[in-house]
Scaffold this motif. Structure first.
Motif, PDB file in Angstrom:
ATOM      1  N   SER A   1      -0.205 -20.174 -12.986  1.00  0.00           N
ATOM      2  CA  SER A   1       0.828 -20.187 -13.904  1.00  0.00           C
ATOM      3  C   SER A   1       0.409 -21.096 -15.014  1.00  0.00           C
ATOM      4  O   SER A   1       1.528 -21.644 -15.516  1.00  0.00           O
ATOM      5  N   CYS A   2      -1.020 -21.079 -15.303  1.00  0.00           N
ATOM      6  CA  CYS A   2      -1.322 -21.967 -16.752  1.00  0.00           C
ATOM      7  C   CYS A   2      -0.748 -21.038 -17.828  1.00  0.00           C
ATOM      8  O   CYS A   2      -0.706 -21.810 -18.765  1.00  0.00           O
ATOM      9  N   SER A   3      -0.830 -19.856 -17.909  1.00  0.00           N
ATOM     10  CA  SER A   3      -0.576 -19.161 -19.347  1.00  0.00           C
ATOM     11  C   SER A   3       0.974 -19.005 -19.237  1.00  0.00           C
ATOM     12  O   SER A   3       1.430 -18.245 -18.592  1.00  0.00           O
ATOM     13  N   PRO A   4       1.546 -19.699 -20.177  1.00  0.00           N
ATOM     14  CA  PRO A   4       3.051 -19.336 -20.462  1.00  0.00           C
ATOM     15  C   PRO A   4       3.367 -18.118 -20.805  1.00  0.00           C
ATOM     16  O   PRO A   4       4.545 -17.807 -20.435  1.00  0.00           O
ATOM     17  N   GLY A   5       2.531 -17.422 -21.299  1.00  0.00           N
ATOM     18  CA  GLY A   5       2.779 -16.048 -21.898  1.00  0.00           C
ATOM     19  C   GLY A   5       2.872 -15.144 -20.642  1.00  0.00           C
ATOM     20  O   GLY A   5       4.047 -14.392 -20.401  1.00  0.00           O
ATOM     21  N   TRP A   6       2.005 -15.477 -19.860  1.00  0.00           N
ATOM     22  CA  TRP A   6       1.955 -14.464 -18.560  1.00  0.00           C
ATOM     23  C   TRP A   6       3.376 -15.034 -17.574  1.00  0.00           C
ATOM     24  O   TRP A   6       3.778 -14.126 -17.007  1.00  0.00           O
ATOM     25  N   VAL A   7       3.619 -15.992 -17.570  1.00  0.00           N
ATOM     26  CA  VAL A   7       4.671 -16.510 -16.681  1.00  0.00           C
ATOM     27  C   VAL A   7       5.811 -15.918 -17.442  1.00  0.00           C
ATOM     28  O   VAL A   7       6.684 -15.250 -16.528  1.00  0.00           O
ATOM     29  N   LYS A   8       6.289 -15.795 -18.577  1.00  0.00           N
ATOM     30  CA  LYS A   8       7.328 -15.045 -19.183  1.00  0.00           C
ATOM     31  C   LYS A   8       7.038 -13.450 -19.139  1.00  0.00           C
ATOM     32  O   LYS A   8       8.393 -12.939 -18.669  1.00  0.00           O
ATOM     33  N   PHE A   9       5.991 -13.078 -19.153  1.00  0.00           N
ATOM     34  CA  PHE A   9       5.890 -11.609 -18.669  1.00  0.00           C
ATOM     35  C   PHE A   9       6.285 -11.269 -17.277  1.00  0.00           C
ATOM     36  O   PHE A   9       7.016 -10.434 -17.062  1.00  0.00           O
ATOM     37  N   ALA A  10       5.828 -12.491 -16.265  1.00  0.00           N
ATOM     38  CA  ALA A  10       6.142 -12.111 -15.013  1.00  0.00           C
ATOM     39  C   ALA A  10       7.672 -12.032 -14.851  1.00  0.00           C
ATOM     40  O   ALA A  10       8.400 -11.271 -14.244  1.00  0.00           O
ATOM     41  N   GLU A  11       8.361 -13.131 -15.656  1.00  0.00           N
ATOM     42  CA  GLU A  11       9.847 -13.268 -15.292  1.00  0.00           C
ATOM     43  C   GLU A  11      10.293 -11.919 -15.838  1.00  0.00           C
ATOM     44  O   GLU A  11      11.545 -11.709 -15.502  1.00  0.00           O
ATOM     45  N   HIS A  12       9.824 -11.419 -16.978  1.00  0.00           N
ATOM     46  CA  HIS A  12      10.604 -10.246 -17.674  1.00  0.00           C
ATOM     47  C   HIS A  12      10.345  -8.985 -16.487  1.00  0.00           C
ATOM     48  O   HIS A  12      11.068  -8.331 -16.427  1.00  0.00           O
ATOM     49  N   PHE A  13       9.009  -8.667 -16.460  1.00  0.00           N
ATOM     50  CA  PHE A  13       8.804  -7.542 -16.046  1.00  0.00           C
ATOM     51  C   PHE A  13       8.411  -7.468 -14.513  1.00  0.00           C
ATOM     52  O   PHE A  13       8.521  -6.251 -13.588  1.00  0.00           O
ATOM     53  N   TYR A  14       8.276  -8.594 -13.686  1.00  0.00           N
ATOM     54  CA  TYR A  14       7.925  -8.716 -12.390  1.00  0.00           C
ATOM     55  C   TYR A  14       8.666  -9.717 -11.730  1.00  0.00           C
ATOM     56  O   TYR A  14       8.268 -10.613 -11.002  1.00  0.00           O
ATOM     57  N   PRO A  15      10.135  -9.710 -12.029  1.00  0.00           N
ATOM     58  CA  PRO A  15      10.715 -11.053 -11.440  1.00  0.00           C
ATOM     59  C   PRO A  15      10.765 -11.128  -9.817  1.00  0.00           C
ATOM     60  O   PRO A  15      11.006 -12.122  -9.252  1.00  0.00           O
ATOM     61  N   GLU A  16      10.540  -9.662  -9.082  1.00  0.00           N
ATOM     62  CA  GLU A  16      10.346  -9.717  -7.813  1.00  0.00           C
ATOM     63  C   GLU A  16       9.307 -10.427  -7.173  1.00  0.00           C
ATOM     64  O   GLU A  16       9.039 -10.671  -6.043  1.00  0.00           O
ATOM     65  N   TYR A  17       8.253 -10.697  -8.131  1.00  0.00           N
ATOM     66  CA  TYR A  17       7.029 -11.505  -7.550  1.00  0.00           C
ATOM     67  C   TYR A  17       6.923 -12.638  -8.052  1.00  0.00           C
ATOM     68  O   TYR A  17       5.767 -13.531  -7.964  1.00  0.00           O
ATOM     69  N   LEU A  18       7.960 -13.496  -8.433  1.00  0.00           N
ATOM     70  CA  LEU A  18       7.842 -14.726  -8.974  1.00  0.00           C
ATOM     71  C   LEU A  18       7.484 -15.826  -7.938  1.00  0.00           C
ATOM     72  O   LEU A  18       6.944 -16.949  -8.353  1.00  0.00           O
ATOM     73  N   ASP A  19       7.986 -15.584  -6.914  1.00  0.00           N
ATOM     74  CA  ASP A  19       7.323 -16.597  -5.672  1.00  0.00           C
ATOM     75  C   ASP A  19       5.889 -16.371  -5.333  1.00  0.00           C
ATOM     76  O   ASP A  19       5.388 -17.239  -4.696  1.00  0.00           O
ATOM     77  N   HIS A  20       5.136 -15.599  -5.907  1.00  0.00           N
ATOM     78  CA  HIS A  20       3.998 -15.545  -5.753  1.00  0.00           C
ATOM     79  C   HIS A  20       3.050 -16.221  -6.850  1.00  0.00           C
ATOM     80  O   HIS A  20       2.006 -16.800  -6.809  1.00  0.00           O
ATOM     81  N   VAL A  21       3.791 -16.742  -8.143  1.00  0.00           N
ATOM     82  CA  VAL A  21       3.414 -17.525  -9.092  1.00  0.00           C
ATOM     83  C   VAL A  21       3.314 -18.854  -8.418  1.00  0.00           C
ATOM     84  O   VAL A  21       4.167 -19.295  -7.986  1.00  0.00           O
TER      85      VAL A  21
END
Lengths: 171, 673
Positions: B369-389
């Motif tokens: 979860s270090c990369s805030p770009g990746w975090v927002k990418f996951a929030e937008h495109f893979y919200p169902e995987y947020l508990d993996h972050v």
């Protein structure tokens, strides 16, 4: 069962992808089909299409904004495009234009309040020898005179052509 | 043509029916190995069939100006500034997109060519609104230098008197000023092809064309992940980071404020480029002196927080693994008992669930979860995987939280008066520090994020020549961190640090036994997606720092830790799709994702320009710095252990750490209302 408009739109789009495929190149046929059935391409439908074809919504909106025949704003069931090139102009396009404006009660670029007609210009329909030429949806009329305009519009008003049928099916 | 790959290793986005006719000749001919001789400006060179004129000229050392061309991106051929004369052809040809298929004679600087280029520039300037001296790219603008090179001394076709577009200031991270846009579409190709986020595209046609977001909405409302890759590739000042230097100066000049700055490893490897040095010159300790000269009260090392992240994230991983293992056993027991005594399975499962709730599968693999770009990418495109972050905050935010609690306590400064500034290679960090949930201490964890470019500007403003500053160390109580923290700046670095620490914590053996000099080579390099396996043959005693969480490691004995690394969101997308499909990566335990190509060192806040060579040089600087440290593993950082002893007394993933150092995410989805 209560189906929201968005759900129905999505179902329709899924059916279209079944028909046209899910490749990027299916984008144009889907957009054209959407124009034929819903007379505009909404932001929501762009996003659904992007989702189905695995491209980005902004790419869809880019394509929609590029082509004059694809529109993101609601337009009428019948889009009338009058040719305004010089050949048509010389064979009396001005009178036809005036007749259209008078008959429909809207200016060029406008849509009638009942959502039936949208009036616009076209830049050469390739009928320079038979001007003035006019395009109504996908049907071309040549040697149009102010008298003919009235009958063409009446024909549209009374037609339950492809558009009306689609509408019935939807309702 | 499905195997046709772009330089960054994934297929073109063109439909199958349109996939590059020219490119087909190119691949095919190159495969044939056919060589062809061309003459450029009277000099002959033999190149493989299909090489472009531009590439051939570059090999000869002949400079052809370019604007829309970029090494990282697919070809566009839209700006036409690279036109050349091909003998026997009526029109001028764009050299960047002209594959050589016949022995041609090319002239690159004939009067016709020079005139055409000048006209193209004149036309671009006619639509370009804004004065160079008020532009943040003044002195580093490709349009400006081309205008200078081609002697543009007046506006042949007039100029814009009024701005045509409103400046988009909606985003915390990016500012979009389309009045300065020259329509080269580098940002479009960056966003769609390189990063596969898809925020920017050309809208409309002819003279009304412009680069816009979906529905021309403000950047804050669309799926922008703030990675800033478009900034790094924009030739003009049309895209820039949201500059906070004025606020930072204000805080520095306010005597009641205690202004502290933390510096990340990547800016230190890159900032020299802003002072005319070649890429890859680490400026870490000289920069400390310069920062104090600027007026910052304390200078800290983000790497301390990186080490902290490793401990927290590593512990989180071990906890997840343990829970997963227990789940498996539980399920097995249930299955067996269900087979033997179907009537008893119900009560059994209830009994088991009293200590582990196996109805909820443990989310593995864990994502960084270090990369805030990746975090927002996951929030937008893979919200169902947020508990993996991982729930861990990024090092920047962890440090901020500690500064306003632990540091404030220790030094007696009121946290209200502490202004925390973070020097980051990143534009997304500006968004991250403004996330509403990032204020566990009661104050905003990080007040301002600065990019490398902005800090270089500040340093220049106080008249400091960075390369000639004396060296000085970081301030206590956090001191100089470890080599593990340093390599956070390069793709694979977080994984490498995590492996160093987790391996040693679990096995009790030195990681050097497995990898020479503790350099975990399998996760290094610039390959888009990397995969490694780490067998845990034997286990040691549980170290004191996490002894409250684990009794022993026997459950890990004989296990194989599977890890993967992906950089650039296009590669992240590939890994995520594989996980969705249940492929190889779904069996991983830990995956590092970085939003930017090359990791942080290629971030959106780094000096412009960027290219694969520049990024490689920065990576080398970072790995060299790692090698120069005596302590190179996060769990050996003495200052860190002190913080756990004095402040985070309930240990990693304890109550206090959860309050201050962990966060939660917002499922955003990709549909925009």
């Amino acid at each position: 069962m209560l189906v929201t408009e968005q759900e129905r739109l999505r179902d329709d789009l899924v059916k279209m992808t079944d028909r046209f495929g899910r490749d990027r190149s299916a984008l144009m046929p889907i957009l054209q089909e959407l124009m034929r059935t819903r007379y505009h391409i909404s932001e929501y439908s762009m996003q659904v299409i992007a989702d189905l074809l695995d491209i980005h919504p902004v790419e869809v909106s880019s394509v929609v904004s590029f082509y004059s025949f694809l529109e993101d704003k609601q337009r009428g069931q019948f889009v009338i495009r009058l040719c305004r090139t010089i050949a048509c102009d010389m064979s009396g396009e001005g009178n036809v234009a005036r007749q259209l404006v008078n008959d429909l009660g809207i200016e060029f670029g406008g849509t009638t309040p009942d959502g039936k007609f949208t009036l616009g210009w076209a830049n050469c329909l390739g009928m320079c020898d038979q001007g003035p030429a006019m395009l109504v949806n996908e049907k071309i009329y040549t040697q149009v005179t102010p008298e003919k305009v009235h009958s063409i519009l009446e024909e549209c008003r009374s037609t339950f052509g492809v558009h009306a049928t689609v509408d019935k099916e939807r309702c | 043509m499905s195997d046709e790959l772009l330089p960054h290793g994934h297929p073109t986005r063109a439909p199958a029916s349109q996939r590059g006719r020219t490119a087909e000749v190119l691949e095919h001919a190159k495969a044939l190995g056919k060589q062809i001789e061309v003459t450029i400006d009277g000099r002959a060179i033999t190149v493989p069939l299909g090489t472009t004129i531009l590439e051939s000229a570059q090999q000869l050392g002949i400079r052809i100006p370019t604007l829309c061309y970029h090494q990282d991106l697919c070809l566009a051929g839209v700006c036409r500034i690279c036109v050349v004369e091909v003998e026997g052809q009526r029109a001028l040809q764009a050299s960047c997109s002209y594959p050589i298929t016949a022995p041609i004679h090319v002239k690159t600087h004939t009067p016709a060519v020079r005139k055409a280029r000048r006209h193209i520039l004149d036309l671009m300037l006619a639509n370009h609104y804004g004065e160079c001296y008020t532009c943040n790219r003044n002195g580093n603008c490709e349009l400006q230098s081309l205008a200078e090179e081609y002697g543009v001394d007046y506006f042949r076709f007039g100029r814009m008197e009024k701005p045509r577009y409103e400046i988009d200031l909606s985003s915390h991270a990016l500012v979009r000023d389309m009045n300065k846009c020259v329509l080269c579409r580098r940002c479009v190709r960056t966003c769609i092809d390189l990063q596969e986020v898809g925020v920017l595209e050309a809208i409309d046609r002819g003279n009304r064309i412009k680069i816009a977001t979906f529905g021309d909405k403000p950047l804050s409302d669309v799926v922008c992940i703030n990675c800033g890759q478009c900034i790094n590739r924009c030739p003009t000042g049309a895209l820039r980071a949201n500059d906070n230097t004025d606020e930072v100066w204000q805080a520095i000049d306010d005597p009641t404020k205690h202004v502290v700055i933390q510096t990340a490893p990547s800016p230190r490897a890159g900032i020299g480029e802003c002072f005319g040095l070649p890429p890859g010159q680490p400026m870490t300790f000289r920069m400390n002196t310069a920062l104090r000269y600027c007026g910052f009260d304390k200078v800290f090392d983000t790497n301390f927080a990186a080490d902290l992240t490793i401990i927290e994230e590593g512990t989180e991983l071990l906890l997840r693994l343990k829970a997963a293992m227990a789940n498996d056993e539980c399920r097995m027991m249930n299955d067996e008992s269900a087979l033997q005594h179907p009537e008893r399975s119900q009560s059994q499962s209830i009994h088991n669930s009293s200590f582990i709730n196996h109805n909820f599968p443990v989310p593995l693999p864990q994502f960084t979860s270090c990369s805030p770009g990746w975090v927002k990418f996951a929030e937008h495109f893979y919200p169902e995987y947020l508990d993996h972050v991982s729930t861990c905050k990024s090092p920047q935010q962890m440090f901020g939280a500690l500064l306003k609690t632990f540091y404030a306590e220790k030094t007696g400064v009121n946290p209200r008066d502490i202004v925390t500034v973070a020097l980051m290679p990143c534009s997304a960090k500006k968004f991250e520090c403004n996330r509403p949930e990032m204020c566990a201490s009661g104050y905003k964890d990080i007040d301002y994020g600065l990019t490398t470019r902005e800090l270089a500007k500040m340093i220049r403003e106080v008249g400091v020549d960075l390369p000639n500053m004396p060296k000085s160390d970081f301030d206590d109580p956090f001191g100089t961190a470890t080599g593990s923290g340093v390599i956070f700046g390069v793709t694979g670095g977080v994984m490498e640090s995590a492996i160093r620490t987790v391996f040693e914590l679990v096995t009790g053996k030195k990681v050097e036994n497995l990898f020479d000099h503790a350099e975990v080579v399998p996760v290094r390099g610039f390959e888009g997606i990397r995969y490694a396996e780490l067998p845990i043959v034997e286990v040691g005693p549980v170290p004191a720092i996490i002894s409250h969480l684990f009794k022993d490691w026997n459950w890990l004995k004989g296990a194989t830790l599977k890890v993967a690394v992906a950089h650039g969101t296009a590669n992240a997308k590939r890994v995520m799709e594989d996980i969705k499909a249940g492929g190889k990566f779904s069996e991983c335990h830990f995956i590092e994702f970085m939003a930017c190509p090359g990791g942080c060192l290629g971030g959106g806040g780094q000096p412009i320009p960027t290219s694969p060579e520049i990024r490689a040089a920065r990576a080398k600087a970072i790995y060299d710095e790692d090698r120069s440290y005596t302590i190179r593993k996060s769990h050996e950082n003495p200052a860190l252990l002190q913080v756990y002893a004095d402040f985070l007394t309930d240990g990693p993933c304890g109550h206090r750490s959860h309050k201050l150092l962990h966060t939660h995410y917002t499922p955003r989805g990709k549909y925009i209302a």
